[in-house]
Design a protein around this motif. Structure first.
Motif, PDB file in Angstrom:
ATOM      1  N   MET A 184       0.842  -1.186   0.000  1.00  0.00           N
ATOM      2  CA  MET A 184       0.000   0.000   0.000  1.00  0.00           C
ATOM      3  C   MET A 184       0.878   1.237   0.000  1.00  0.00           C
ATOM      4  O   MET A 184       1.996   1.222   0.508  1.00  0.00           O
ATOM      5  CB  MET A 184      -0.904  -0.016   1.234  1.00  0.00           C
ATOM      6  N   VAL A 185       0.354   2.313  -0.560  1.00  0.00           N
ATOM      7  CA  VAL A 185       1.105   3.563  -0.606  1.00  0.00           C
ATOM      8  C   VAL A 185       1.340   4.048   0.821  1.00  0.00           C
ATOM      9  O   VAL A 185       0.439   3.972   1.664  1.00  0.00           O
ATOM     10  CB  VAL A 185       0.375   4.619  -1.469  1.00  0.00           C
ATOM     11  N   PRO A 186       2.548   4.499   1.128  1.00  0.00           N
ATOM     12  CA  PRO A 186       2.818   5.003   2.486  1.00  0.00           C
ATOM     13  C   PRO A 186       1.938   6.217   2.811  1.00  0.00           C
ATOM     14  O   PRO A 186       1.637   7.034   1.927  1.00  0.00           O
ATOM     15  CB  PRO A 186       4.290   5.404   2.424  1.00  0.00           C
ATOM     16  N   VAL A 187       1.556   6.322   4.044  1.00  0.00           N
ATOM     17  CA  VAL A 187       0.701   7.436   4.466  1.00  0.00           C
ATOM     18  C   VAL A 187       1.477   8.741   4.444  1.00  0.00           C
ATOM     19  O   VAL A 187       0.977   9.763   3.973  1.00  0.00           O
ATOM     20  CB  VAL A 187       0.129   7.179   5.880  1.00  0.00           C
ATOM     21  N   ARG A 188       2.720   8.698   4.921  1.00  0.00           N
ATOM     22  CA  ARG A 188       3.537   9.909   4.988  1.00  0.00           C
ATOM     23  C   ARG A 188       4.834   9.725   4.223  1.00  0.00           C
ATOM     24  O   ARG A 188       5.320   8.614   4.049  1.00  0.00           O
ATOM     25  CB  ARG A 188       3.865  10.260   6.438  1.00  0.00           C
TER      26      ARG A 188
ATOM     27  N   ALA B  33      -6.041   9.958  -6.948  1.00  0.00           N
ATOM     28  CA  ALA B  33      -6.140  10.944  -8.034  1.00  0.00           C
ATOM     29  C   ALA B  33      -4.938  10.844  -8.959  1.00  0.00           C
ATOM     30  O   ALA B  33      -5.080  10.868 -10.192  1.00  0.00           O
ATOM     31  CB  ALA B  33      -6.245  12.348  -7.452  1.00  0.00           C
ATOM     32  N   TYR B  34      -3.750  10.707  -8.388  1.00  0.00           N
ATOM     33  CA  TYR B  34      -2.530  10.583  -9.187  1.00  0.00           C
ATOM     34  C   TYR B  34      -2.591   9.341 -10.064  1.00  0.00           C
ATOM     35  O   TYR B  34      -2.348   9.399 -11.276  1.00  0.00           O
ATOM     36  CB  TYR B  34      -1.308  10.522  -8.269  1.00  0.00           C
TER      37      TYR B  34
ATOM     38  N   HIS C 160      10.464  17.396  -3.687  1.00  0.00           N
ATOM     39  CA  HIS C 160      11.000  16.272  -4.460  1.00  0.00           C
ATOM     40  C   HIS C 160      10.856  14.954  -3.721  1.00  0.00           C
ATOM     41  O   HIS C 160      10.594  13.920  -4.333  1.00  0.00           O
ATOM     42  CB  HIS C 160      12.475  16.513  -4.805  1.00  0.00           C
ATOM     43  N   CYS C 161      11.005  14.994  -2.410  1.00  0.00           N
ATOM     44  CA  CYS C 161      10.903  13.753  -1.640  1.00  0.00           C
ATOM     45  C   CYS C 161       9.477  13.203  -1.682  1.00  0.00           C
ATOM     46  O   CYS C 161       9.283  11.987  -1.790  1.00  0.00           O
ATOM     47  CB  CYS C 161      11.378  13.969  -0.203  1.00  0.00           C
ATOM     48  N   CYS C 162       8.488  14.075  -1.617  1.00  0.00           N
ATOM     49  CA  CYS C 162       7.090  13.636  -1.666  1.00  0.00           C
ATOM     50  C   CYS C 162       6.724  13.145  -3.061  1.00  0.00           C
ATOM     51  O   CYS C 162       5.992  12.165  -3.210  1.00  0.00           O
ATOM     52  CB  CYS C 162       6.165  14.770  -1.264  1.00  0.00           C
ATOM     53  N   ARG C 163       7.241  13.813  -4.074  1.00  0.00           N
ATOM     54  CA  ARG C 163       6.997  13.393  -5.452  1.00  0.00           C
ATOM     55  C   ARG C 163       7.579  12.004  -5.687  1.00  0.00           C
ATOM     56  O   ARG C 163       6.968  11.166  -6.353  1.00  0.00           O
ATOM     57  CB  ARG C 163       7.597  14.412  -6.419  1.00  0.00           C
ATOM     58  N   ARG C 164       8.739  11.761  -5.110  1.00  0.00           N
ATOM     59  CA  ARG C 164       9.378  10.453  -5.228  1.00  0.00           C
ATOM     60  C   ARG C 164       8.493   9.355  -4.665  1.00  0.00           C
ATOM     61  O   ARG C 164       8.417   8.257  -5.220  1.00  0.00           O
ATOM     62  CB  ARG C 164      10.721  10.474  -4.496  1.00  0.00           C
ATOM     63  N   MET C 165       7.827   9.644  -3.548  1.00  0.00           N
ATOM     64  CA  MET C 165       6.991   8.642  -2.907  1.00  0.00           C
ATOM     65  C   MET C 165       5.862   8.185  -3.833  1.00  0.00           C
ATOM     66  O   MET C 165       5.510   7.008  -3.848  1.00  0.00           O
ATOM     67  CB  MET C 165       6.381   9.196  -1.613  1.00  0.00           C
TER      68      MET C 165
ATOM     69  N   VAL D 167       5.717   8.745  -7.371  1.00  0.00           N
ATOM     70  CA  VAL D 167       6.192   8.303  -8.679  1.00  0.00           C
ATOM     71  C   VAL D 167       6.791   6.904  -8.605  1.00  0.00           C
ATOM     72  O   VAL D 167       6.591   6.078  -9.501  1.00  0.00           O
ATOM     73  CB  VAL D 167       7.226   9.305  -9.241  1.00  0.00           C
ATOM     74  N   SER D 168       7.508   6.606  -7.543  1.00  0.00           N
ATOM     75  CA  SER D 168       8.213   5.330  -7.467  1.00  0.00           C
ATOM     76  C   SER D 168       7.400   4.206  -6.820  1.00  0.00           C
ATOM     77  O   SER D 168       7.872   3.073  -6.755  1.00  0.00           O
ATOM     78  CB  SER D 168       9.521   5.499  -6.691  1.00  0.00           C
ATOM     79  N   HIS D 169       6.178   4.493  -6.378  1.00  0.00           N
ATOM     80  CA  HIS D 169       5.382   3.472  -5.698  1.00  0.00           C
ATOM     81  C   HIS D 169       4.852   2.435  -6.692  1.00  0.00           C
ATOM     82  O   HIS D 169       4.373   2.768  -7.768  1.00  0.00           O
ATOM     83  CB  HIS D 169       4.205   4.106  -4.966  1.00  0.00           C
ATOM     84  N   THR D 170       4.938   1.155  -6.326  1.00  0.00           N
ATOM     85  CA  THR D 170       4.370   0.065  -7.100  1.00  0.00           C
ATOM     86  C   THR D 170       3.256  -0.554  -6.277  1.00  0.00           C
ATOM     87  O   THR D 170       3.486  -1.022  -5.169  1.00  0.00           O
ATOM     88  CB  THR D 170       5.444  -1.008  -7.402  1.00  0.00           C
ATOM     89  N   ASP D 171       2.056  -0.557  -6.815  1.00  0.00           N
ATOM     90  CA  ASP D 171       0.888  -1.032  -6.077  1.00  0.00           C
ATOM     91  C   ASP D 171       0.804  -2.553  -6.179  1.00  0.00           C
ATOM     92  O   ASP D 171       0.440  -3.101  -7.217  1.00  0.00           O
ATOM     93  CB  ASP D 171      -0.379  -0.396  -6.642  1.00  0.00           C
TER      94      ASP D 171
END
Length: 63
Positions: free
Chosen positions: A2-6, A20-21, A43-48, A50-54
């Protein structure tokens, strides 16, 4: 999973932007433009996002 909350680096909440993304990128929009529109600037939040694999649907049957 799951996508990290923070964000791991700064602690900002990023999970609220995931659905939405994901849907907008699947519809063919540019990921950078989507993140700009959602207000994800660091950039750190964008990385979270963009790089997430569901992988929830892959792992769920084994639980």
């Amino acid at each position: 999973m799951m996508v990290p909350v923070r964000c791991f680096t700064c602690g900002n909440v990023v999970s609220e932007h995931w659905e939405a993304y994901k849907s907008r990128v699947e519809d063919g929009e540019d990921p950078a433009a989507v993140l700009d529109d959602l207000g994800v600037e660091r950039h750190c939040c964008r990385r979270m996002l963009v790089s997430h694999t569901d992988l929830v649907d892959v792992v769920a049957p084994y639980q």
